[in-house]
Design a protein around this motif. Structure first.
Motif, PDB file in Angstrom:
ATOM      1  N   SER A   1     -21.125 -29.066  14.475  1.00  0.00           N
ATOM      2  CA  SER A   1     -21.023 -29.827  13.232  1.00  0.00           C
ATOM      3  C   SER A   1     -21.941 -29.182  12.199  1.00  0.00           C
ATOM      4  N   ARG A   2     -21.740 -29.559  10.954  1.00  0.00           N
ATOM      5  CA  ARG A   2     -22.587 -29.020   9.895  1.00  0.00           C
ATOM      6  C   ARG A   2     -22.922 -30.115   8.903  1.00  0.00           C
ATOM      7  N   ASP A   3     -24.099 -29.979   8.292  1.00  0.00           N
ATOM      8  CA  ASP A   3     -24.540 -30.861   7.223  1.00  0.00           C
ATOM      9  C   ASP A   3     -24.882 -29.967   6.042  1.00  0.00           C
TER      10      ASP A   3
ATOM     11  N   LYS B   1     -28.081 -30.470   4.094  1.00  0.00           N
ATOM     12  CA  LYS B   1     -29.316 -30.035   4.750  1.00  0.00           C
ATOM     13  C   LYS B   1     -29.292 -28.553   5.110  1.00  0.00           C
TER      14      LYS B   1
END
Length: 116
Positions: free
Chosen positions: A70-72, A75
């Motif tokens: 997953s990625r944010d 952030k």
């Protein structure tokens, strides 16, 4: 240029879980395709999981159903949640950032050891 710093590796028993993080410096993180690779002793570096800039994900057959990438983008971080770990998952895990025009970048790697 992008600098990548991985964290979260360590020693875990078979069946356990770890969450790897890869923090990216610089701007425009969201336009990069990100990937996690593993390299076991004496073996080539192989893609474990990838997430495109648009969010599409892909996984190696060996980790499907156990690992989640997953990625944010807020952030500048990409994650790899690893569940049901097996001794054969033992490797150095590297984070990769790729853009067709801006190039490819690697982190320094983080060691994951699965052993009782």
């Amino acid at each position: 240029q992008v600098q990548l710093v991985e964290s979260g590796g360590g020693l875990v028993q078979p069946g356990g879980s770890l969450r790897l993080s890869c923090a990216a410096s610089g701007k425009r993180f969201s336009i990069y395709d990100m990937g996690w690779y593993q390299q076991a002793p004496g073996k080539q570096r192989e893609l474990v999981a990838g997430i495109r800039s648009g969010g599409f994900t892909n996984y190696a057959d060996s980790v499907k159903g156990r690992f989640t990438i997953s990625r944010d983008n807020a952030k500048n971080t990409v994650y790899l949640q690893m569940n049901s770990l097996k001794p054969e998952d033992t490797a150095v895990y590297y984070c990769n950032a790729l853009h067709y025009a801006l190039g490819a970048y690697w982190g320094q790697g983080t060691q994951v050891t699965v052993s009782s």
